[in-house]
Structures are given as C-alpha cells and as structure tokens.
Design an enzyme around this catalytic site. Sequence first.
Site, short mmCIF file in Angstrom:
data_model
loop_
_atom_site.label_atom_id
_atom_site.label_comp_id
_atom_site.label_asym_id
_atom_site.label_seq_id
_atom_site.Cartn_x
_atom_site.Cartn_y
_atom_site.Cartn_z
N SER A 114 0.82 -1.21 0.00
CA SER A 114 0.00 0.00 0.00
C SER A 114 0.85 1.26 0.00
CB SER A 114 -0.91 0.02 1.23
OG SER A 114 -0.14 0.05 2.42
N GLU B 24 -6.37 -0.93 -6.61
CA GLU B 24 -5.48 -0.05 -7.34
C GLU B 24 -4.51 -0.91 -8.14
OE1 GLU B 24 -5.20 3.95 -4.60
OE2 GLU B 24 -4.01 2.22 -3.98
N ASN C 24 -4.30 6.41 -0.52
CA ASN C 24 -3.52 6.79 0.65
C ASN C 24 -2.85 8.15 0.49
OD1 ASN C 24 -4.25 4.43 1.85
ND2 ASN C 24 -2.25 3.46 1.76
N HIS D 147 -3.22 -3.47 -5.35
CA HIS D 147 -3.48 -3.04 -3.97
C HIS D 147 -4.95 -3.25 -3.62
CE1 HIS D 147 -3.88 0.37 -0.83
NE2 HIS D 147 -3.67 -0.79 -0.24
#
Length: 579
Positions: A410, A443, A481, A431
């Site tokens: 991540s 992702e 993130n 991800h």
Amino acid sequence: MVHEPSVVGVVGLGALGEPLLRMLCAAGHEVVGIEREPDVLARVDRRMKTTEAARGSGGDCTLTNDTAALCRADLVIEAVTEDLGTKTEVLRRLDSICSDHTVLVSTTASLSLTHLAVASGRPSRTLGLRFLAPPASDSAAEPVRIAMSEDDAVDALHRLLPTIGLRSVALGPVAGCDATTLVYAFLNRAVALFDDGYVSHEAIDTALRLGCGLPRGPLEMLDELGVDSVHSALLELWRRTGDETFRPAPLLTSMVRAGTLGKKSGRGVHRYDDLGDRLDAPWPEEADGAADDIRTVGVVGSGTMARGIAEVVASAGLRTVVVARTGEKAIDLRAAVAASLTRAVRRGLTTVERQRTTLDLLEVTDAVSALSDCDLVIEATAEDPAVKRSVFERLGSVCRPGAVLATTTSSLSVAACAEASGRPGDVLGLHFFNPAPVMRLVEVVRTDTTRQEVMALGHALCRRLGKTPVECGDRTGFLVNRLLFPYLADAVRLLERHDVGIEETDSAVQQGFGFPMGPFALLDTIGLDVSLAILRSLHQAFPEPDFAPPRLLEQLVMRGCLGRKSSHGFHRTPKRRRL
C-alpha cells in the site's frame, strides 16, 4: 384539514439555493426563486422545466430577478455568496419588502448570525440554516437561533425542514468550521493531484468513493459545493493562517476565471446536463485482457490480507494456491477462510454448495515450489521492504516464465519488488483494500517496466473477482492513501492547535459532508500505528509538511494507544469479550 403549502422564497440560486429550490418545489410548496444573474436564472429555469417534464410537476415555482415578488412569502431563505456586505444588503432589502410575520433565514456558514439578524432590521425573526454541503434528500441541516429569536419563527423553520427531506442536526459553529477546513484541504489536494496528470478525474473519484466509502468522489464534491465557493474559502484560510495547505491549487483559480464553477454552471471538473445529472465518461477504463488466461492464482502470505484475497479468488472459481511461512499457519489460514465462508452462509451472502466448491479450490501449503504452475501470483506479506524483496527473489526463480507477479503493498515501491524478481516486465501492483472480500476497489499499479499485457491481465483478474480496477503509477501511497492520510494528519494537527471536540468534529464531517465516519474514528479503525507507518513512508517520499507525521500521533503510538485494537486511541472503545 388539509392546509395549502406555505409560500417560501429562495434568494440566490447557486450551489445551495438551486437544490433548496428543487426540494421545496418537489415537496409541493409554492416557491419563489430570486436570482440577479440573467444566465444563472435562465439555466435554473431551463433545468426546472426539464425536471417538470421528465419527473412530473410539484408545487408552483416562480423564477425572477425581482425581489418584490417575495411580498407574499411566509419564509425566505437567503443563499447568496458568503460575504458580509452582500448578505446584509439582501436581508435589509427583504425586511423592506416582506410582511412583518415573514421569517428570514440566512445560510451563512462562517459569519455572525447575530450581526446579520440585527443588520436585517428584524432580529427576532431572522434565523440561520447551516449547511456544510449542498442539500439533498435526507441530508443534514442545522437550524440556528440567536438570543432574540422568537419561538414561533424557530418553530416555522423546524416544521419546514422535514417536509423537504432535511434532517435537523446540531453541528456547532466550531466543529462545523473545523470539518469544513479539513474537507476543503482534502479537495484542494485532489484537484492538485488531477492537475498533476497522475490519474484521470474519473479515477480519483472512483477510487475515493470505493476505497473510503465516500458518497461522492472529491472532484464530484467540489463541483457540488461550487468551485468558486471552495476557492474563496481556501483563499481566506490561506490569507488568515499562511498555511500553504490552503493555497488554492492553480487549476481551481483557472476554473474560476473560466467560469467553470461546477454543477451550478453545467461544467466543472465534470459536465452536467439540464437536470444537473452528470454526463459520465465510460468507466472503468479497461485494458484488453482475457480472464480466461488465468486458471491458477497463487497467494503468498498468511495474514488478514492474504486470507481475504485467497477467499475472494477461490470464490470466483479459480484454483488458489496459498503459501504460508509454516505448515501450521497454512492450516490456520484454511480454517479462517472456512469460518469466513460459514459466516457468509449465515448472512445469506453465499450458499453451502458454493462454500464447499470454494474450499475445494483452495490449496494451502508452506512449499514455495507449489507456485511453479500458477498463472499469476499475489504477494501479501508484511509491509517491510526487506521481506518483500526476499519473496520476489524467490518468485522470480520459482514461477514459470510468463507468469505475472503482483504485490499488494500500500505504500512501498512496486519497482523495487520488480527489480528483485529479475523479471521486471512481469510485475505490477494489485493493492486490495481491507477487508478484501467486501471492498470493491483494487489499485492496479504500473511501473516503468510493466508490460502492457501484464496490466491487461491485472485488469481482467480484478473484473473476474468482481472488483473495480483503478490504474495508477508507481508512487508512494498510490492514489487513495496519497489523499487520505494527509487529511487524517490534518485532523491530528488541528487537535494539536486547539482543544478540538473529537466527537463533535467526527459528527460534523459525517453529518455535514456525508462521510461514513469522521477522521478520528477512521484513525482508530485503521490503527494509529498503521497510520503512523504510512505517513512516515509518504513523508520519506514527499518531504512536505502535508505528509509529516504529527507529533501527537507519534506520542500516542509510543504510549500504546493504537485505536480500536488496543481499546484506546482518539476514542475509547470497550474490549470485546471472547466467547
């Protein structure tokens, strides 16, 4: 006895006023909408007529630029720009036109309601109605009174709100301001990321909706709030604080100058039709790839993410080989997947037959050699660069030529894993979000060396698993993130600056903007230690203040306050009793 709908006026038909006008009309009220800008008035008139033709008529609606048309109104909502002089002028004009019994309501979010009420000339019958986001069905609004407010005026406003589908809530001016500060900075970063060319606007909105559970993506939210309104608020915050976080992204300034102000103007980041509905681009953007090329999938790891991915892959009808560190961990993983499927059967999410089929497709072992015939292998080990490099060195030698290798990292470099494998063209990032069986987003991360066929196969696998792939480049934090954790860090820094009401701020973000949970509750859910580790990785890659881990977060982690898992974080949660 059935009463005729009261006459309600709305002054200012922008991001707040137009949806209020629509809701009032749909509820059967007689409505008078006032707008001084001819192009805005024409656009709203066109939209209202289109709505009436497409969805059926509601109450009578009069649109005009003549404020005198409000002489019969029982209640008038002022929804003009957030400027003291402008609002004062409008309220004084309304006082001179409307009858003595008429209630005036200002939508100010940051100005002094007492000042406005006194300036209006009727302080006892001028109230506030605070929105943090444009109103919609079942959204929250805060009725605000002052010391001079008459009870019957307050009652009139409270009676009106449920008739148009609004919920009365108590946000509080401080919590509302803090929530707005946090969310607007979040939107500003999303605009900057889009302007950077890293990903498309559709990718940003899709990823944040699915990855964070937001009701709308950040760029959709920007369009609804009004590009000019957000730009103005950020500019004021930047001037007042000097904090570069609030300096409006250059694209925001360009959009304001070009008049692309969002949903209210028909075009912002997205485009809108005459009903105000989005004119969507095709999504997801799919690379060509055949899911039939994937028959056997390997998973390396035995933690929560590895278990979840193994369950998802086997449930999709693919032979799944899981390699754990030890034989005992392999057995535990199979038992955990079986228990998860049993719970799914109880909830009616799957059948006993499908549970059996899934478990039949699941093979667990501690032998890496079992991955030799896999078409695609997903590494889901600890978020440690040394561990991941070691795994990919083994995968590069064990897996058959042409097999695709994926990492679920991540926040670490996908390219570093690719280099360690010795076959960088075969490596990509996948991800998954936790819990993998539930979260729809993946992702799909491309490095500079990832072959196009490998990316296509990654997209195909995601679709086979019932997931939505969003493609992005190999940057620390990827997409979700990269935007989420600076927002969470902002919340902690807010707490460092002044005594923030944690519960109140969380509630304001939830109620006012529709987020599934507030920032402090989300930090507790993710884990303060996990959040700190991600922020450190982000700050190492991007040495900017936005990504710096707040000192308070570091102190809490040092003291063992890790969030829900330790029952102590920003909120205190009771420990679960084991049965």
